[in-house]
Scaffold this motif. Structure first.
Motif, PDB file in Angstrom:
ATOM      1  N   LYS A 246      56.497  80.395 101.151  1.00 39.87           N
ATOM      2  CA  LYS A 246      56.288  79.971  99.773  1.00 39.87           C
ATOM      3  C   LYS A 246      54.984  79.186  99.682  1.00 39.87           C
ATOM      4  O   LYS A 246      54.746  78.267 100.468  1.00 39.87           O
ATOM      5  CB  LYS A 246      57.463  79.113  99.299  1.00 39.87           C
ATOM      6  CG  LYS A 246      57.320  78.597  97.878  1.00 39.87           C
ATOM      7  CD  LYS A 246      56.923  77.138  97.821  1.00 39.87           C
ATOM      8  CE  LYS A 246      56.486  76.707  96.452  1.00 39.87           C
ATOM      9  NZ  LYS A 246      56.299  75.257  96.306  1.00 39.87           N
TER      10      LYS A 246
ATOM     11  N   SER B  41      53.985  80.099  93.379  1.00 40.37           N
ATOM     12  CA  SER B  41      54.059  79.324  92.136  1.00 40.37           C
ATOM     13  C   SER B  41      52.881  79.742  91.256  1.00 40.37           C
ATOM     14  O   SER B  41      52.077  80.588  91.642  1.00 40.37           O
ATOM     15  CB  SER B  41      53.951  77.833  92.440  1.00 40.37           C
ATOM     16  OG  SER B  41      54.997  77.447  93.286  1.00 40.37           O
TER      17      SER B  41
ATOM     18  N   THR C 143      51.213  75.345  85.031  1.00 38.78           N
ATOM     19  CA  THR C 143      52.478  75.040  84.330  1.00 38.78           C
ATOM     20  C   THR C 143      52.298  73.843  83.390  1.00 38.78           C
ATOM     21  O   THR C 143      52.725  73.894  82.226  1.00 38.78           O
ATOM     22  CB  THR C 143      53.607  74.760  85.353  1.00 38.78           C
ATOM     23  OG1 THR C 143      53.641  75.835  86.288  1.00 38.78           O
ATOM     24  CG2 THR C 143      54.957  74.628  84.680  1.00 38.78           C
TER      25      THR C 143
ATOM     26  N   GLU D 137      53.576  82.025  86.719  1.00 39.31           N
ATOM     27  CA  GLU D 137      53.998  82.728  87.938  1.00 39.31           C
ATOM     28  C   GLU D 137      53.794  84.236  87.794  1.00 39.31           C
ATOM     29  O   GLU D 137      53.436  84.913  88.756  1.00 39.31           O
ATOM     30  CB  GLU D 137      55.468  82.415  88.257  1.00 39.31           C
ATOM     31  CG  GLU D 137      55.713  81.150  89.076  1.00 39.31           C
ATOM     32  CD  GLU D 137      55.480  79.844  88.342  1.00 39.31           C
ATOM     33  OE1 GLU D 137      55.316  79.870  87.109  1.00 39.31           O
ATOM     34  OE2 GLU D 137      55.461  78.779  88.994  1.00 39.31           O
TER      35      GLU D 137
ATOM     36  N   ARG E 177      61.265  71.694  87.377  1.00 32.10           N
ATOM     37  CA  ARG E 177      59.908  71.593  87.925  1.00 32.10           C
ATOM     38  C   ARG E 177      59.950  71.619  89.455  1.00 32.10           C
ATOM     39  O   ARG E 177      60.837  71.036  90.084  1.00 32.10           O
ATOM     40  CB  ARG E 177      59.223  70.304  87.435  1.00 32.10           C
ATOM     41  CG  ARG E 177      58.954  70.280  85.938  1.00 32.10           C
ATOM     42  CD  ARG E 177      58.107  71.450  85.441  1.00 32.10           C
ATOM     43  NE  ARG E 177      56.856  71.636  86.119  1.00 32.10           N
ATOM     44  CZ  ARG E 177      55.704  71.062  85.764  1.00 32.10           C
ATOM     45  NH1 ARG E 177      55.669  70.268  84.719  1.00 32.10           N
ATOM     46  NH2 ARG E 177      54.588  71.300  86.441  1.00 32.10           N
ATOM     47  N   GLY E 178      58.998  72.314  90.025  1.00 32.72           N
ATOM     48  CA  GLY E 178      58.951  72.463  91.485  1.00 32.72           C
ATOM     49  C   GLY E 178      59.965  73.484  91.995  1.00 32.72           C
ATOM     50  O   GLY E 178      60.225  73.569  93.196  1.00 32.72           O
TER      51      GLY E 178
HETATM   52  N1  LIG Z   1      54.932  76.141  88.649  1.00 32.53           N
HETATM   53  C1  LIG Z   1      56.185  75.427  88.604  1.00 32.53           C
HETATM   54  C2  LIG Z   1      57.073  75.751  89.781  1.00 32.53           C
HETATM   55  C3  LIG Z   1      56.691  75.216  91.119  1.00 32.53           C
HETATM   56  O1  LIG Z   1      57.484  75.212  92.031  1.00 32.53           O
HETATM   57  O2  LIG Z   1      55.459  74.749  91.267  1.00 32.53           O
HETATM   58  P1  LIG Z   1      54.889  74.050  92.639  1.00 32.53           P
HETATM   59  O3  LIG Z   1      55.301  74.899  93.798  1.00 32.53           O
HETATM   60  O4  LIG Z   1      53.396  74.055  92.440  1.00 32.53           O
HETATM   61  O5  LIG Z   1      55.456  72.653  92.734  1.00 32.53           O
HETATM   62  C4  LIG Z   1      55.959  73.930  88.443  1.00 32.53           C
HETATM   63  O6  LIG Z   1      54.813  73.511  88.361  1.00 32.53           O
HETATM   64  O7  LIG Z   1      56.905  73.199  88.333  1.00 32.53           O
END
Ligand SMILES: N[C@@H](CC(=O)OP(=O)(O)O)C(=O)O
Ligand SMILES: Nc1ncnc2c1ncn2[C@@H]1O[C@H](COP(=O)(O)OP(=O)(O)O)[C@@H](O)[C@H]1O
Length: 574
Positions: A100, A132, A138, A216, A298-299
């Motif tokens: 990931k 992501s 985002t 995404e 988020r995340g």
């Molecule tokens: N793009 C989404 C999902 C994500 O997991 O992002 P990242 O892997 O950059 O934390 C976010 O910013 O919440």
């Protein structure tokens, strides 16, 4: 014209035969058989049959194989412009790991190239890749949505954040040499959506999820197009079409069990029919009732990765970030934070739950259930060992693992007016929170009083606005005297439960030396975490002082621990 190569099997002196292996390249290549997964006996020759341009400047090498039963797996390395690309025929287990890459690893065209090189530099892996959105896409999309609500339809196209997102993605496709059409239709739809929000003058949670999904959807399409241009077979998947079935809790959806078999079936089936590296959108799912796009909080791409890891029963889940692993504290609070080499799933979950941005709070669940190790690595510094997260680890020398700070927390002191008995009091208090849909973080209780914290910035719940807080207090005041205390911080100490006395002794020594009053203290049932509540104004200083004492001063070196406490088992009776 792109040359294509189809290697249709391996001829062996015996009966050995490997089922169809397809290899493509759009440039002249040299093909080497890398390994054969079963025992090797005699010499044989890789042969090609049927279609394709496996001629001219491409050469085969004699290879050694000798599987009498004819099973096994062929892997080849194609060398071109120093990029190594690995292919496999999918005979045997299809995939080995998930990789990931978060937004911080994918901020530009240059980063996408580096990620491709990194991914292909592991010839022994057959990864499923989860991406992501690029960089801060985002956040920009969310701000664009908020602005669209009030800017008027005629101004929607001019929203600064929309221009930023367009410019970033178009620049990236140009720099990578892929066709603009890969993103142009999506950018057009995105603009239409913002106009729609402007017209409706509202941004529902459902629309928010649809809006952010463009991030995404675009990053994965660009990456696949780029991989294809450098001769790597890759296939794009939108998680909501791949089998990620979720609850309909928009912006904070939960993954449903049906996801695991659906994802496994689809990825496996596609690989067997036509092997190509799957590139999957992180963060997204499909609501089981609504059929609409949902997001996992988020995340949430971390959770996408661990879900795929469990679905396919893979050997490892790799989460590539912009830091050298999980650190002893947030590096933006204290630059002396150091990587933690080894964590248990419980420690990592607790750390994430209490606010360490590095991992999604729910992401450890599938990994724990599938008992699949998670490795947190730095895509900017791949040589760094990173953090390995497993079910158990040797806790003999472990004292404190990490310090997590969560700021801007609201605390409530609730003292019973004794109208209800003790049991009735506790249950009434918690039912009020349940009715209002508000989650409680840290709790400390006595017979007639409860202190607890509410988190206004909790990523997976709605924001607590003042009106809601007033309502909570109003309800609680029917049975208790309530004191609302805002601007507090939770400092969570994630560590070895067997050494809690040592940890607490040290903590109170540090806090006293710094003149800080602890307003509440709580040890979770998991025993992995001790939480302290202090004023926001004192919190960062506290974290620095605690970090110094536990990680930088050398007070808790292994020799001292051995001398003082043996292997720690003396504490297990406490
Ligand atoms: N793009 C989404 C999902 C994500 O997991 O992002 P990242 O892997 O950059 O934390 C976010 O910013 O919440
Ligand atoms: N204890 C911690 N260990 C590592 N990183 C942390 C910690 N606490 C906060 N962070 C922050 O988390 C960031 C990495 O997580 P995140 O931004 O979600 O990465 P990505 O977008 O690549 O998935 C780091 O840049 C760091 O600032």
């Amino acid at each position: 014209m792109a040359a294509s190569l189809h290697a249709h099997g391996v001829e062996t002196p015996g009966r050995g035969f490997v089922r169809e292996s397809k290899l493509w390249s759009n440039v002249p290549i040299t093909l080497h058989l890398l390994r054969f997964s079963t025992s090797i006996a005699s010499s044989s020759r890789l042969f090609c049959a049927g279609s394709g341009n496996f001629s001219g400047r491409a050469t085969t090498k004699l290879v050694k194989i000798g599987d009498k039963k004819g099973g096994g797996r062929v892997e080849a390395v194609l060398k071109e412009d120093k990029i190594e690309k690995r292919f496999s025929d999918g005979n045997g287990k299809d995939f080995t790991c998930v990789m990931k890459f978060g937004g911080s690893s994918l901020a530009s065209a240059e980063r996408m190239r580096e990620i491709a090189t990194l991914m292909l530099s592991f010839p022994e892996e057959r990864p499923v890749v989860v991406l992501s959105a690029m960089g801060k896409t985002t956040n920009k999309l969310l701000v664009a949505g908020e602005k669209a609500v009030s800017c008027g339809v005629s101004n929607a196209s001019e929203i600064e954040e929309l221009s930023f997102v367009k410019e970033l993605h178009l620049r990236t496709v140009n720099e990578l040499g892929v066709d603009r059409s890969v993103v142009s239709a999506l950018l057009e739809q995105l603009e239409q959506l913002l106009k729609g929000i402007a017209m409706m003058k509202e941004l529902t949670l459902r629309t928010k999820d649809y809006l952010v999904s463009f991030g995404e959807c675009m990053s994965t399409r660009i990456f696949v197009a780029y991989l294809n241009t450098i001769g790597v077979r890759a296939r794009q998947y939108d998680a909501f079409d791949l089998g990620f079935i979720t609850t309909d809790d928009f912006t904070n959806a939960d993954i449903l069990e049906a996801t695991y078999p659906a994802v496994a079936k689809r990825l496996h089936g596609d690989w067997v029919n036509d092997p190509a590296i799957p590139i999957v959108t992180g963060f997204l799912g499909k609501g089981w009732k609504s059929g609409a796009i949902t997001t996992l909080g988020r995340g949430g791409s971390d959770l996408t990765a661990t879900t795929i890891g469990k679905a396919l029963g893979l050997q490892e889940i790799q989460v590539w970030k912009d830091v050298d692993g999980v650190l002893t504290c947030d590096p933006s609070i204290h630059p002396c934070a150091e990587p933690v080499p080894h964590l248990t799933f419980d420690e990592a979950a607790e750390l994430a739950y209490f606010g360490a941005q590095v991992l999604h709070p729910q992401s450890m669940r599938p990994a724990r259930e599938g008992n699949i190790p998670v490795r947190v690595k730095n895509s900017y510094n791949p040589q760094a060992p990173g953090t390995l997260i497993t079910k158990t680890r040797d806790m003999d020398k472990a004292v404190l693992t990490s310090i997590v700070l969560k700021q801007n927390v609201t605390m409530l002191d609730i003292v019973s007016t004794r109208m209800l008995g003790q049991v009735g009091f506790l249950s009434k208090v918690f039912s009020i929170f349940e009715d209002l849909g508000i989650s409680v973080d840290v709790v400390a209780t006595s017979e007639v009083s409860i202190s607890l914290t509410l988190d206004p910035s909790k990523l997976w719940s709605r924001e607590l606005i003042q009106q809601e807080l007033d309502h909570v207090v109003e309800e609680l005041e029917k049975i208790a005297v309530v004191n609302l205390l805002q601007h507090r911080s939770i400092i969570s100490l994630i560590g070895n439960a067997q050494r809690s006395s040592l940890i607490l002794e040290k903590v109170f020594h540090v806090l006293q030396a710094n003149g800080v009053n602890v307003q509440m203290i709580s040890q979770g049932a998991s025993k992995v975490n001790i939480s302290l509540i202090v004023n926001d104004t004192e919190a960062e200083q506290c974290v620095k002082a605690l970090h110094y004492s536990f990680f930088e001063s050398g007070d808790l070196s292994e020799q001292i621990l051995d001398a003082e406490f043996g292997n720690g088992s003396a504490f297990s009776a406490i």
